[in-house]
Motif scaffolding. Structure first.
Motif, mmCIF file in Angstrom:
data_model
loop_
_atom_site.group_PDB
_atom_site.id
_atom_site.type_symbol
_atom_site.label_atom_id
_atom_site.label_comp_id
_atom_site.label_asym_id
_atom_site.label_seq_id
_atom_site.Cartn_x
_atom_site.Cartn_y
_atom_site.Cartn_z
ATOM 1 N N SER A 91 0.836 -1.205 0.000
ATOM 2 C CA SER A 91 0.000 0.000 0.000
ATOM 3 C C SER A 91 0.869 1.254 0.000
ATOM 4 C CB SER A 91 -0.924 0.017 1.227
ATOM 5 O OG SER A 91 -0.170 0.215 2.400
ATOM 6 N N ASN A 92 0.337 2.333 -0.554
ATOM 7 C CA ASN A 92 1.052 3.606 -0.499
ATOM 8 C C ASN A 92 1.234 4.002 0.961
ATOM 9 O OD1 ASN A 92 1.207 3.884 -3.273
ATOM 10 N ND2 ASN A 92 -0.668 5.090 -3.413
ATOM 11 N N LEU A 93 2.440 4.428 1.303
ATOM 12 C CA LEU A 93 2.769 4.754 2.677
ATOM 13 C C LEU A 93 3.459 6.114 2.707
ATOM 14 C CD1 LEU A 93 2.833 3.686 5.605
ATOM 15 C CD2 LEU A 93 5.027 2.617 5.058
ATOM 16 N N PHE A 94 2.915 7.010 3.530
ATOM 17 C CA PHE A 94 3.466 8.360 3.678
ATOM 18 C C PHE A 94 3.801 8.581 5.150
ATOM 19 C CE2 PHE A 94 0.530 8.268 0.144
ATOM 20 C CZ PHE A 94 1.280 8.824 -0.874
ATOM 21 N N ILE A 95 4.951 9.161 5.402
ATOM 22 C CA ILE A 95 5.374 9.434 6.777
ATOM 23 C C ILE A 95 5.492 10.932 6.961
ATOM 24 C CG2 ILE A 95 7.175 9.103 8.506
ATOM 25 C CD1 ILE A 95 7.944 6.533 7.014
ATOM 26 N N TRP A 96 4.854 11.431 8.028
ATOM 27 C CA TRP A 96 4.968 12.843 8.383
ATOM 28 C C TRP A 96 6.051 12.988 9.441
ATOM 29 C CZ3 TRP A 96 -0.874 14.354 9.266
ATOM 30 C CH2 TRP A 96 -1.529 14.351 8.033
ATOM 31 N N GLN A 97 6.967 13.935 9.218
ATOM 32 C CA GLN A 97 8.052 14.174 10.159
ATOM 33 C C GLN A 97 8.244 15.673 10.371
ATOM 34 O OE1 GLN A 97 11.211 12.382 7.542
ATOM 35 N NE2 GLN A 97 12.308 14.280 8.021
ATOM 36 N N ASP A 98 8.857 16.031 11.495
ATOM 37 C CA ASP A 98 9.205 17.425 11.757
ATOM 38 C C ASP A 98 10.519 17.480 12.528
ATOM 39 O OD1 ASP A 98 8.568 16.855 14.432
ATOM 40 O OD2 ASP A 98 6.751 18.072 14.445
ATOM 41 N N ASN A 99 10.905 18.674 12.958
ATOM 42 C CA ASN A 99 12.189 18.818 13.626
ATOM 43 C C ASN A 99 12.204 18.246 15.044
ATOM 44 O OD1 ASN A 99 10.445 20.965 14.182
ATOM 45 N ND2 ASN A 99 12.107 22.331 14.738
ATOM 46 N N TYR A 100 11.067 17.778 15.538
ATOM 47 C CA TYR A 100 11.013 17.100 16.841
ATOM 48 C C TYR A 100 10.996 15.581 16.692
ATOM 49 C CZ TYR A 100 9.916 21.760 18.479
ATOM 50 O OH TYR A 100 9.964 23.110 18.741
ATOM 51 N N THR A 101 10.995 15.093 15.469
ATOM 52 C CA THR A 101 11.051 13.663 15.207
ATOM 53 C C THR A 101 12.502 13.224 15.414
ATOM 54 O OG1 THR A 101 9.320 13.934 13.530
ATOM 55 C CG2 THR A 101 10.582 11.882 13.483
ATOM 56 N N ALA A 102 12.727 12.271 16.344
ATOM 57 C CA ALA A 102 14.114 11.958 16.704
ATOM 58 C C ALA A 102 14.317 10.480 17.024
ATOM 59 C CB ALA A 102 14.530 12.799 17.911
ATOM 60 N N SER A 103 15.571 10.086 17.003
ATOM 61 C CA SER A 103 16.074 8.816 17.529
ATOM 62 C C SER A 103 15.390 7.604 16.890
ATOM 63 C CB SER A 103 15.932 8.830 19.055
ATOM 64 O OG SER A 103 16.692 7.807 19.644
ATOM 65 N N ALA A 104 14.646 6.821 17.673
ATOM 66 C CA ALA A 104 14.006 5.616 17.146
ATOM 67 C C ALA A 104 13.064 5.950 15.989
ATOM 68 C CB ALA A 104 13.255 4.880 18.261
ATOM 69 N N SER A 105 12.427 7.122 16.045
ATOM 70 C CA SER A 105 11.549 7.547 14.940
ATOM 71 C C SER A 105 12.343 7.748 13.661
ATOM 72 C CB SER A 105 10.840 8.855 15.295
ATOM 73 O OG SER A 105 10.017 8.663 16.397
ATOM 74 N N LYS A 183 -0.188 17.991 0.841
ATOM 75 C CA LYS A 183 1.000 17.509 0.129
ATOM 76 C C LYS A 183 0.848 16.030 -0.245
ATOM 77 C CE LYS A 183 4.970 17.900 -1.741
ATOM 78 N NZ LYS A 183 5.107 18.669 -2.973
ATOM 79 N N VAL A 184 0.349 15.215 0.690
ATOM 80 C CA VAL A 184 0.142 13.798 0.392
ATOM 81 C C VAL A 184 -0.876 13.646 -0.735
ATOM 82 C CG1 VAL A 184 -0.840 11.647 1.316
ATOM 83 C CG2 VAL A 184 0.802 12.964 2.684
ATOM 84 N N TRP A 185 -1.968 14.409 -0.675
ATOM 85 C CA TRP A 185 -2.986 14.355 -1.720
ATOM 86 C C TRP A 185 -2.394 14.717 -3.077
ATOM 87 C CZ3 TRP A 185 -7.239 11.984 -2.559
ATOM 88 C CH2 TRP A 185 -8.105 12.393 -3.565
ATOM 89 N N ASP A 186 -1.560 15.761 -3.115
ATOM 90 C CA ASP A 186 -0.892 16.161 -4.360
ATOM 91 C C ASP A 186 0.007 15.037 -4.886
ATOM 92 O OD1 ASP A 186 -2.123 18.625 -4.159
ATOM 93 O OD2 ASP A 186 -0.321 19.681 -3.447
ATOM 94 N N LEU A 187 0.698 14.352 -3.991
ATOM 95 C CA LEU A 187 1.595 13.266 -4.400
ATOM 96 C C LEU A 187 0.831 12.059 -4.930
ATOM 97 C CD1 LEU A 187 4.134 13.395 -1.426
ATOM 98 C CD2 LEU A 187 4.609 13.985 -3.829
ATOM 99 N N MET A 188 -0.373 11.855 -4.433
ATOM 100 C CA MET A 188 -1.179 10.709 -4.885
ATOM 101 C C MET A 188 -1.829 10.958 -6.231
ATOM 102 S SD MET A 188 -2.949 9.328 -1.407
ATOM 103 C CE MET A 188 -3.848 8.079 -2.295
#
Length: 189
Positions: A91-105, A183-188
């Motif tokens: 399936s199409n998979l999109f991950i949202w990340q930001d500057n607080y996404t860290a380490s194990a993420s 953004k995800v909608w545009d990519l799809m």
């Protein structure tokens, strides 16, 4: 640690942090929303947690034998690869990340994106590419011991550098769900 919310037209799976139960929770949620349905995994603000839980969670999406992370210790390295048949391979998979996404993420993001299994959207991640252990001492204090550097499937260190998303949102822009979802909608389409 895993919840579902809606960002039309796709379900958003929010992982707040990686705990020992996250992979099982994620597997349950994937089965609830439908394995083959496109989905978003929201890791914004996820500062990490249990490294091995992130490895097990990535394993749910990757074919057997795919490199997830390498731990570079003082004199050796330990390679972690996907071990079991993925329950969600196509399936199409999109991950949202930001500057607080860290380490194990960040380990999870690199495993998914560098194995060409999903696409990341957002802002550069925090850049905590080290593995640590908490050691309780007799006087009720604790010692945090850094024991390894984390390397992505491509063999890169992201410590103090972070991970660039595949699709960078406008810097200084809004960080709300609607901007990411657009953004995800545009990519799809």
């Amino acid at each position: 640690s895993v919840t579902i919310k809606k960002a039309e037209p796709l379900p958003v799976i929010r992982i707040s942090n990686f705990t020992p139960t996250t992979a099982k929770e994620l597997e349950t949620v994937l089965k609830q929303i439908g394995i083959n349905r496109p989905k978003i995994i929201d890791l914004r603000g996820n500062t990490g947690g249990d490294l091995f839980s992130a490895i097990k969670s990535a394993d749910l999406f990757l074919d057997t034998g795919r490199k997830i992370v390498e731990l570079r210790l003082k004199s050796t390295t330990e390679l972690y690869q996907s071990k079991k048949l993925a329950i969600n391979r196509t399936s199409n998979l999109f991950i949202w990340q930001d500057n607080y996404t860290a380490s194990a993420s960040e380990v999870f993001i690199a495993a998914i994106t560098q194995n060409n299994r999903g696409i990341s959207v957002g802002y550069k991640s925090h850049g905590k590419g080290i593995a640590q252990k908490l050691i309780e001492l007799k006087n009720n204090s604790a010692l945090i011991l850094t024991y390894a550097s984390l390397l992505t499937p491509n063999g890169e260190s992201f410590h103090l550098r972070g991970l660039e998303p595949d699709y960078l949102l406008t810097p200084g822009g809004q960080h709300d769900d609607s901007v990411y979802a657009k953004k995800v909608w545009d990519l799809m389409n």
